[in-house]
Design a protein around this motif. Structure first.
Motif, PDB file in Angstrom:
ATOM      1  N   GLY A   1      29.238  42.293  46.177  1.00 49.85           N
ATOM      2  CA  GLY A   1      29.206  40.878  46.498  1.00 49.85           C
ATOM      3  C   GLY A   1      28.000  40.423  47.287  1.00 49.85           C
ATOM      4  N   ASN A   2      27.027  41.283  47.444  1.00 55.83           N
ATOM      5  CA  ASN A   2      25.848  40.943  48.228  1.00 55.83           C
ATOM      6  C   ASN A   2      24.664  40.609  47.333  1.00 55.83           C
ATOM      7  OD1 ASN A   2      26.807  41.581  51.014  1.00 55.83           O
ATOM      8  ND2 ASN A   2      27.186  43.543  50.023  1.00 55.83           N
ATOM      9  N   ALA A   3      23.724  39.908  47.892  1.00 51.81           N
ATOM     10  CA  ALA A   3      22.467  39.641  47.184  1.00 51.81           C
ATOM     11  C   ALA A   3      21.608  40.901  47.229  1.00 51.81           C
ATOM     12  CB  ALA A   3      21.728  38.486  47.860  1.00 51.81           C
ATOM     13  N   SER A   4      20.744  41.048  46.249  1.00 55.65           N
ATOM     14  CA  SER A   4      19.811  42.158  46.243  1.00 55.65           C
ATOM     15  C   SER A   4      18.931  42.082  47.489  1.00 55.65           C
ATOM     16  CB  SER A   4      18.942  42.071  44.982  1.00 55.65           C
ATOM     17  OG  SER A   4      17.979  43.098  44.995  1.00 55.65           O
ATOM     18  N   PHE A   5      18.796  43.196  48.200  1.00 54.54           N
ATOM     19  CA  PHE A   5      17.963  43.195  49.393  1.00 54.54           C
ATOM     20  C   PHE A   5      17.325  44.557  49.608  1.00 54.54           C
ATOM     21  CE2 PHE A   5      17.440  44.052  53.944  1.00 54.54           C
ATOM     22  CZ  PHE A   5      16.483  43.093  54.242  1.00 54.54           C
TER      23      PHE A   5
ATOM     24  N   VAL B   1      34.773  47.519  49.752  1.00 52.32           N
ATOM     25  CA  VAL B   1      34.159  46.212  49.986  1.00 52.32           C
ATOM     26  C   VAL B   1      34.876  45.613  51.205  1.00 52.32           C
ATOM     27  CG1 VAL B   1      33.742  43.938  48.961  1.00 52.32           C
ATOM     28  CG2 VAL B   1      33.689  45.983  47.518  1.00 52.32           C
ATOM     29  N   PRO B   2      34.162  44.928  52.082  1.00 53.24           N
ATOM     30  CA  PRO B   2      34.819  44.359  53.273  1.00 53.24           C
ATOM     31  C   PRO B   2      36.068  43.551  52.916  1.00 53.24           C
ATOM     32  CG  PRO B   2      32.451  44.062  53.427  1.00 53.24           C
ATOM     33  CD  PRO B   2      32.729  44.613  52.059  1.00 53.24           C
ATOM     34  N   GLU B   3      37.114  43.724  53.720  1.00 51.42           N
ATOM     35  CA  GLU B   3      38.350  42.975  53.515  1.00 51.42           C
ATOM     36  C   GLU B   3      38.216  41.529  53.954  1.00 51.42           C
ATOM     37  OE1 GLU B   3      42.223  44.757  54.538  1.00 51.42           O
ATOM     38  OE2 GLU B   3      41.053  46.522  55.109  1.00 51.42           O
ATOM     39  N   VAL B   4      37.382  41.285  54.939  1.00 49.73           N
ATOM     40  CA  VAL B   4      37.242  39.941  55.504  1.00 49.73           C
ATOM     41  C   VAL B   4      35.793  39.502  55.372  1.00 49.73           C
ATOM     42  CG1 VAL B   4      37.472  38.534  57.574  1.00 49.73           C
ATOM     43  CG2 VAL B   4      39.091  40.406  57.155  1.00 49.73           C
ATOM     44  N   SER B   5      35.610  38.352  54.729  1.00 50.37           N
ATOM     45  CA  SER B   5      34.275  37.797  54.583  1.00 50.37           C
ATOM     46  C   SER B   5      34.397  36.315  54.249  1.00 50.37           C
ATOM     47  CB  SER B   5      33.506  38.516  53.471  1.00 50.37           C
ATOM     48  OG  SER B   5      32.258  37.903  53.272  1.00 50.37           O
ATOM     49  N   THR B   6      33.425  35.567  54.678  1.00 46.80           N
ATOM     50  CA  THR B   6      33.386  34.148  54.317  1.00 46.80           C
ATOM     51  C   THR B   6      32.567  33.919  53.052  1.00 46.80           C
ATOM     52  OG1 THR B   6      31.449  33.805  55.729  1.00 46.80           O
ATOM     53  CG2 THR B   6      33.629  33.419  56.723  1.00 46.80           C
ATOM     54  N   GLN B   7      31.936  34.960  52.546  1.00 41.90           N
ATOM     55  CA  GLN B   7      31.091  34.832  51.359  1.00 41.90           C
ATOM     56  C   GLN B   7      31.935  34.952  50.093  1.00 41.90           C
ATOM     57  OE1 GLN B   7      27.687  37.475  51.423  1.00 41.90           O
ATOM     58  NE2 GLN B   7      27.680  37.460  53.669  1.00 41.90           N
ATOM     59  N   PRO B   8      31.868  33.957  49.221  1.00 41.50           N
ATOM     60  CA  PRO B   8      32.666  34.002  47.983  1.00 41.50           C
ATOM     61  C   PRO B   8      32.364  35.236  47.122  1.00 41.50           C
ATOM     62  CG  PRO B   8      31.784  31.798  48.328  1.00 41.50           C
ATOM     63  CD  PRO B   8      31.159  32.684  49.375  1.00 41.50           C
ATOM     64  N   GLY B   9      31.115  35.651  47.078  1.00 41.40           N
ATOM     65  CA  GLY B   9      30.757  36.836  46.283  1.00 41.40           C
ATOM     66  C   GLY B   9      31.429  38.091  46.799  1.00 41.40           C
ATOM     67  N   VAL B  10      31.501  38.236  48.106  1.00 38.59           N
ATOM     68  CA  VAL B  10      32.158  39.399  48.708  1.00 38.59           C
ATOM     69  C   VAL B  10      33.666  39.306  48.486  1.00 38.59           C
ATOM     70  CG1 VAL B  10      32.586  40.667  50.861  1.00 38.59           C
ATOM     71  CG2 VAL B  10      30.313  39.721  50.398  1.00 38.59           C
ATOM     72  N   GLN B  11      34.232  38.128  48.598  1.00 39.15           N
ATOM     73  CA  GLN B  11      35.668  37.949  48.356  1.00 39.15           C
ATOM     74  C   GLN B  11      36.026  38.326  46.916  1.00 39.15           C
ATOM     75  OE1 GLN B  11      36.154  33.818  49.442  1.00 39.15           O
ATOM     76  NE2 GLN B  11      36.260  34.277  51.631  1.00 39.15           N
ATOM     77  N   ALA B  12      35.211  37.902  45.966  1.00 39.93           N
ATOM     78  CA  ALA B  12      35.455  38.245  44.557  1.00 39.93           C
ATOM     79  C   ALA B  12      35.310  39.750  44.340  1.00 39.93           C
ATOM     80  CB  ALA B  12      34.497  37.474  43.652  1.00 39.93           C
TER      81      ALA B  12
ATOM     82  N   ALA C   1      38.400  41.515  45.581  1.00 34.39           N
ATOM     83  CA  ALA C   1      39.505  41.379  44.625  1.00 34.39           C
ATOM     84  C   ALA C   1      39.342  42.379  43.477  1.00 34.39           C
ATOM     85  CB  ALA C   1      39.579  39.943  44.104  1.00 34.39           C
ATOM     86  N   ARG C   2      38.112  42.522  42.952  1.00 35.40           N
ATOM     87  CA  ARG C   2      37.843  43.512  41.889  1.00 35.40           C
ATOM     88  C   ARG C   2      38.125  44.922  42.401  1.00 35.40           C
ATOM     89  NH1 ARG C   2      33.343  40.285  41.143  1.00 35.40           N
ATOM     90  NH2 ARG C   2      32.027  41.817  42.194  1.00 35.40           N
ATOM     91  N   TYR C   3      37.693  45.195  43.620  1.00 39.25           N
ATOM     92  CA  TYR C   3      37.909  46.514  44.234  1.00 39.25           C
ATOM     93  C   TYR C   3      39.406  46.833  44.324  1.00 39.25           C
ATOM     94  CZ  TYR C   3      38.325  49.963  47.992  1.00 39.25           C
ATOM     95  OH  TYR C   3      38.669  51.058  48.740  1.00 39.25           O
ATOM     96  N   GLU C   4      40.175  45.889  44.818  1.00 45.53           N
ATOM     97  CA  GLU C   4      41.624  46.099  44.936  1.00 45.53           C
ATOM     98  C   GLU C   4      42.246  46.340  43.569  1.00 45.53           C
ATOM     99  OE1 GLU C   4      43.424  46.567  47.568  1.00 45.53           O
ATOM    100  OE2 GLU C   4      41.949  46.030  49.096  1.00 45.53           O
ATOM    101  N   ASN C   5      41.837  45.576  42.572  1.00 49.02           N
ATOM    102  CA  ASN C   5      42.346  45.750  41.211  1.00 49.02           C
ATOM    103  C   ASN C   5      41.968  47.129  40.675  1.00 49.02           C
ATOM    104  OD1 ASN C   5      43.610  44.724  38.756  1.00 49.02           O
ATOM    105  ND2 ASN C   5      41.521  44.762  37.927  1.00 49.02           N
TER     106      ASN C   5
ATOM    107  N   ASN D   1      20.814  49.263  44.307  1.00 54.29           N
ATOM    108  CA  ASN D   1      20.689  47.816  44.187  1.00 54.29           C
ATOM    109  C   ASN D   1      21.861  47.227  43.395  1.00 54.29           C
ATOM    110  OD1 ASN D   1      19.009  45.471  44.768  1.00 54.29           O
ATOM    111  ND2 ASN D   1      18.742  45.362  42.551  1.00 54.29           N
ATOM    112  N   ARG D   2      22.220  47.887  42.282  1.00 52.85           N
ATOM    113  CA  ARG D   2      23.368  47.411  41.485  1.00 52.85           C
ATOM    114  C   ARG D   2      24.658  47.520  42.291  1.00 52.85           C
ATOM    115  NH1 ARG D   2      20.597  50.416  37.721  1.00 52.85           N
ATOM    116  NH2 ARG D   2      22.128  52.093  37.779  1.00 52.85           N
ATOM    117  N   LEU D   3      24.808  48.603  43.043  1.00 53.79           N
ATOM    118  CA  LEU D   3      25.997  48.777  43.869  1.00 53.79           C
ATOM    119  C   LEU D   3      26.057  47.696  44.948  1.00 53.79           C
ATOM    120  CD1 LEU D   3      28.484  50.414  44.734  1.00 53.79           C
ATOM    121  CD2 LEU D   3      26.944  51.809  46.119  1.00 53.79           C
TER     122      LEU D   3
END
Length: 173
Positions: A74-78, A148-159, A162-166, A67-69
């Motif tokens: 960048g995803n909601a808990s599901f 993490v997906p490279e392409v997404s329209t979701q701001p959480g996934v985009q952020a 960026a963390r993943y790349e860093n 769940n934390r992962l």
């Protein structure tokens, strides 16, 4: 403990294999509640074969690490945590039904005392302790590379990307 190899479900069977290969050794298995639910029947086998294991179940009411992962990517808990409406699983009672000795403890002090009882016991012994699904530790200092997906329209996934790349830049080769 499976955590480092991401092979959920094999812990108890793996512990039994170690005990069979090294019968004089004390074998302690640490398992999360979700992984325990995947494969726990080797408790009965350990009792039947007289191959004592000490099993510590960390009960956070679901798949807290996953769940934390999921959220870190960048995803909601599901669908990883058991809802409050789900039956509360009594892991100690379940282990007793498989022939083990068992108990539920409320804190680290009780866990320490239960470990003494488990070590003194003649057969497989399970200790269950409740844990917090939202807490994690930084002590290990390791990074779990999960892309993490490279392409997404979701701001959480985009952020998260960026963390993943860093974080990848800090990786040792």
């Amino acid at each position: 403990m499976e955590y480092g190899y991401s092979c959920m479900g094999y812990e108890i069977a793996g512990g039994l294999g170690v005990k069979m290969a090294q019968p004089e050794s004390e074998v302690i298995v640490m398992v999360g509640d979700g992984s325990y639910l995947m494969m726990n029947s080797e408790i009965a086998t350990s009792v039947m074969l007289d191959k004592k294991l000490i099993i510590v179940v960390l009960d956070n009411r679901g798949y807290g690490c996953i769940n934390r992962l999921q959220q870190a990517c960048g995803n909601a808990s599901f669908n990883n945590m058991l809802p409050d409406s789900a039956p509360r699983i009594d892991f100690a009672l379940h282990a007793r039904s498989l022939g083990a000795l068992s108990e539920h403890v409320a804190n680290i002090g009780e866990l320490e005392q239960a470990m003494l009882r488990a070590r003194a016991a003649a057969r497989t012994y399970l200790i269950c302790i409740d844990t917090d699904d939202t807490r994690t530790t930084q002590e290990g200092g390791c990074w779990w590379e999960v892309a993490v997906p490279e392409v997404s329209t979701q701001p959480g996934v985009q952020a998260a990307r960026a963390r993943y790349e860093n974080d990848r830049l800090k990786q040792r080769n």
